[in-house]
Design a protein around this motif. Structure first.
Motif, mmCIF file in Angstrom:
data_model
loop_
_atom_site.group_PDB
_atom_site.id
_atom_site.type_symbol
_atom_site.label_atom_id
_atom_site.label_comp_id
_atom_site.label_asym_id
_atom_site.label_seq_id
_atom_site.Cartn_x
_atom_site.Cartn_y
_atom_site.Cartn_z
ATOM 1 N N THR A 85 -5.426 -5.379 -5.053
ATOM 2 C CA THR A 85 -5.542 -4.031 -4.502
ATOM 3 C C THR A 85 -6.571 -3.194 -5.243
ATOM 4 O OG1 THR A 85 -3.185 -4.091 -3.911
ATOM 5 C CG2 THR A 85 -4.293 -1.949 -3.835
ATOM 6 N N TYR A 86 -6.471 -3.186 -6.571
ATOM 7 C CA TYR A 86 -7.273 -2.263 -7.377
ATOM 8 C C TYR A 86 -8.307 -2.953 -8.259
ATOM 9 C CZ TYR A 86 -3.550 0.996 -6.080
ATOM 10 O OH TYR A 86 -2.653 1.772 -5.372
ATOM 11 N N TYR A 94 5.852 3.262 5.405
ATOM 12 C CA TYR A 94 4.605 3.891 4.988
ATOM 13 C C TYR A 94 4.398 5.249 5.662
ATOM 14 C CZ TYR A 94 -0.105 4.252 3.154
ATOM 15 O OH TYR A 94 -1.222 4.671 2.469
ATOM 16 N N ASP A 95 4.812 5.375 6.914
ATOM 17 C CA ASP A 95 4.720 6.686 7.582
ATOM 18 C C ASP A 95 5.545 7.727 6.831
ATOM 19 O OD1 ASP A 95 3.020 5.760 9.526
ATOM 20 O OD2 ASP A 95 4.580 5.447 11.042
ATOM 21 N N LEU A 96 6.742 7.336 6.397
ATOM 22 C CA LEU A 96 7.588 8.257 5.642
ATOM 23 C C LEU A 96 7.009 8.527 4.255
ATOM 24 C CD1 LEU A 96 11.129 6.871 6.561
ATOM 25 C CD2 LEU A 96 10.136 9.041 7.297
ATOM 26 N N LEU A 155 -2.234 1.706 1.896
ATOM 27 C CA LEU A 155 -1.409 0.736 2.613
ATOM 28 C C LEU A 155 -1.640 -0.674 2.071
ATOM 29 C CD1 LEU A 155 0.521 -0.016 4.908
ATOM 30 C CD2 LEU A 155 -1.458 -0.073 6.452
ATOM 31 N N LYS A 156 -2.852 -0.952 1.636
ATOM 32 C CA LYS A 156 -3.176 -2.272 1.104
ATOM 33 C C LYS A 156 -2.287 -2.643 -0.078
ATOM 34 C CE LYS A 156 -7.113 -4.952 -0.681
ATOM 35 N NZ LYS A 156 -8.552 -4.896 -1.059
ATOM 36 N N TRP A 157 -1.915 -1.668 -0.880
ATOM 37 C CA TRP A 157 -1.043 -1.924 -2.030
ATOM 38 C C TRP A 157 0.289 -2.513 -1.575
ATOM 39 C CZ3 TRP A 157 -0.040 -3.013 -6.772
ATOM 40 C CH2 TRP A 157 1.150 -2.640 -7.402
ATOM 41 N N PHE A 158 0.867 -1.924 -0.539
ATOM 42 C CA PHE A 158 2.168 -2.388 -0.071
ATOM 43 C C PHE A 158 2.054 -3.715 0.692
ATOM 44 C CE2 PHE A 158 2.603 2.202 -0.624
ATOM 45 C CZ PHE A 158 3.668 2.232 -1.511
ATOM 46 N N LEU A 159 0.952 -3.898 1.411
ATOM 47 C CA LEU A 159 0.730 -5.183 2.062
ATOM 48 C C LEU A 159 0.641 -6.303 1.028
ATOM 49 C CD1 LEU A 159 -1.910 -4.116 4.745
ATOM 50 C CD2 LEU A 159 0.429 -4.886 5.197
ATOM 51 N N ASN A 160 -0.031 -6.031 -0.083
ATOM 52 C CA ASN A 160 -0.143 -7.039 -1.140
ATOM 53 C C ASN A 160 1.186 -7.258 -1.852
ATOM 54 O OD1 ASN A 160 -2.851 -7.848 -0.880
ATOM 55 N ND2 ASN A 160 -3.576 -6.064 -2.003
ATOM 56 N N LEU A 161 1.963 -6.198 -2.042
ATOM 57 C CA LEU A 161 3.281 -6.373 -2.643
ATOM 58 C C LEU A 161 4.156 -7.279 -1.772
ATOM 59 C CD1 LEU A 161 4.314 -2.864 -4.045
ATOM 60 C CD2 LEU A 161 3.776 -4.925 -5.349
ATOM 61 N N ASP A 190 10.361 -12.795 -1.277
ATOM 62 C CA ASP A 190 11.748 -12.365 -1.109
ATOM 63 C C ASP A 190 12.276 -11.552 -2.276
ATOM 64 O OD1 ASP A 190 11.996 -14.333 -3.019
ATOM 65 O OD2 ASP A 190 13.203 -15.687 -1.799
ATOM 66 N N ARG A 191 11.433 -11.277 -3.259
ATOM 67 C CA ARG A 191 11.828 -10.350 -4.326
ATOM 68 C C ARG A 191 11.744 -8.894 -3.853
ATOM 69 N NH1 ARG A 191 11.589 -12.492 -9.690
ATOM 70 N NH2 ARG A 191 10.839 -14.642 -9.758
ATOM 71 N N LEU A 192 11.106 -8.673 -2.720
ATOM 72 C CA LEU A 192 10.900 -7.319 -2.201
ATOM 73 C C LEU A 192 11.754 -7.091 -0.964
ATOM 74 C CD1 LEU A 192 7.545 -5.450 -1.793
ATOM 75 C CD2 LEU A 192 9.061 -5.668 0.178
ATOM 76 N N THR A 193 12.382 -5.921 -0.888
ATOM 77 C CA THR A 193 13.184 -5.552 0.274
ATOM 78 C C THR A 193 12.885 -4.112 0.669
ATOM 79 O OG1 THR A 193 14.984 -7.030 -0.422
ATOM 80 C CG2 THR A 193 15.513 -5.355 1.226
ATOM 81 N N ILE A 194 12.653 -3.901 1.967
ATOM 82 C CA ILE A 194 12.496 -2.555 2.525
ATOM 83 C C ILE A 194 13.764 -2.241 3.314
ATOM 84 C CG2 ILE A 194 11.186 -1.095 4.110
ATOM 85 C CD1 ILE A 194 8.754 -2.898 3.519
ATOM 86 N N ARG A 195 14.336 -1.078 3.075
ATOM 87 C CA ARG A 195 15.521 -0.635 3.807
ATOM 88 C C ARG A 195 15.188 0.676 4.516
ATOM 89 N NH1 ARG A 195 17.565 -3.141 -0.899
ATOM 90 N NH2 ARG A 195 19.286 -4.583 -0.483
#
Length: 337
Positions: free
Chosen positions: A39-40, A183-185, A200-206, A212-217
């Motif tokens: 990302t950076y 991301y909208d929120l 947005l690229k940061w979250f796409l890369n995460l 499966d270590r990452l979860t969005i609720r």
């Protein structure tokens, strides 16, 4: 003791070391480091007292950051709430920090260590305490009914009941749709707080590198996303990293509802700690919210090494400037990568 440099993105010993070290966190994880790089272009490096070919028994991971605004510096690690020096002995830790201090002289403006542990004074006059925060964590080992009782009755429990009464829709995962809702929120929340949003690229890369270590609720009302959180898992710790909401729907208790769902689900999956991250000492609202979840807090001090007389790693003038220009900008501009 001699100190060596390795590339954690290609040296498999780093992942093995992080997996077995009891003090490691999700921020030491290779997936997190890959997201920073892609990302950076913050290239991670690890300093270690272990010889080439040997199994690692120490490691200090940093990223070199080049900026015309803040200067070239070493940070362990950017965008990470904390990142301890992983060393099996005090001598190894002292050697690693001494080596980092030598690296700073003549090449970098400063180095910053974001350690949850106290770094003793014998490190030398070039090290001093820097920014100070509170670090919050919630033990998930008590029974669920006890965890619920520990939630603030009016500010948390009541909102959970309101969310259930309103029949908020709950969804979780890593899909593109959930990421877009999140991301909208996030854009809305960062604008409200007058802070620049992460690209947005940061979250796409995460999502890509954390797997499966990452979860969005996400909590929704009548097809409108009202609140969302993003968590990361590492061994038996779940880290609450990002939270955001639409303030027009806050009365429905979406954020409290999502935190309770996270506590329930992560406990059932074997997590023993919910790491709620850092809070600035001046952010009384955030501190109060985490306190009301039943979390414990401890001082978190960042340590700075500089050979200049005075260095301020975080520039209030830059933050003040951003808070003046960001609110009027359209969302399309804020979405730029």
């Amino acid at each position: 003791m001699r100190v060596y440099t390795i590339d954690p993105l290609v040296d498999e010993r780093w992942s093995e070391f992080v997996d077995r070290n009891p003090k490691s966190s999700v921020f030491h994880n290779v997936g997190w480091l890959k997201a920073l790089w892609h990302t950076y272009r913050y290239r991670p490096i690890v300093f270690t007292t272990s010889r080439p070919g040997e199994s690692l028994d120490s490691g200090l991971v940093c990223c070199e950051i080049r900026s015309w605004i803040t200067g070239t510096r070493l940070v362990s690690l950017p965008f990470s709430d904390h990142c301890d020096v992983l060393a099996e002995s005090n001598q190894s830790r002292t050697d690693l920090l001494g080596h980092l201090a030598d690296r700073v002289e003549g090449k970098f403006k400063y180095a910053e260590i974001r350690s949850t542990e106290y770094l003793p004074p014998p490190l030398g006059r070039s090290w001093r305490s820097g920014a100070e925060f509170f670090h919050h964590h919630l033990s998930l080992q008590p029974a669920l009914d006890e965890l619920y009782r520990n939630l603030h009755k009016d500010c948390i429990q009541r909102k959970i009941r309101r969310a259930e009464k309103e029949q908020l829709h709950y969804s979780k995962g890593r899909s593109e749709f959930l990421l877009r809702q999140f991301y909208d929120l996030l854009l809305r929340t960062r604008r409200r707080h007058r802070l620049p949003p992460q690209p947005l690229k940061w979250f796409l890369n995460l999502v890509a590198f954390m797997g499966d270590r990452l979860t969005i609720r996400v909590a929704s009302k009548d097809a409108y996303a009202t609140a969302a959180i993003l968590t990361l898992s590492h061994k038996k710790t779940t880290t609450y990293k990002y939270g955001c909401s639409d303030e027009r729907w806050n009365r429905f208790g979406g954020m409290s509802y999502l935190m309770w769902k996270t506590i329930q689900e992560e406990k059932s999956q074997g997590s023993q700690v919910l790491d709620l991250g850092r809070s600035e000492a001046s952010n009384s609202g955030l501190i109060q919210f985490k306190d009301r979840l039943g979390a414990e807090k401890a001082p978190l001090t960042y340590w700075v090494c500089s050979h200049e007389l005075a260095v301020e790693p975080r520039s209030p003038r830059i933050v003040h400037f951003a808070r003046r220009i960001l609110p009027p900008l359209p969302s399309a501009v804020l979405r730029l990568p």
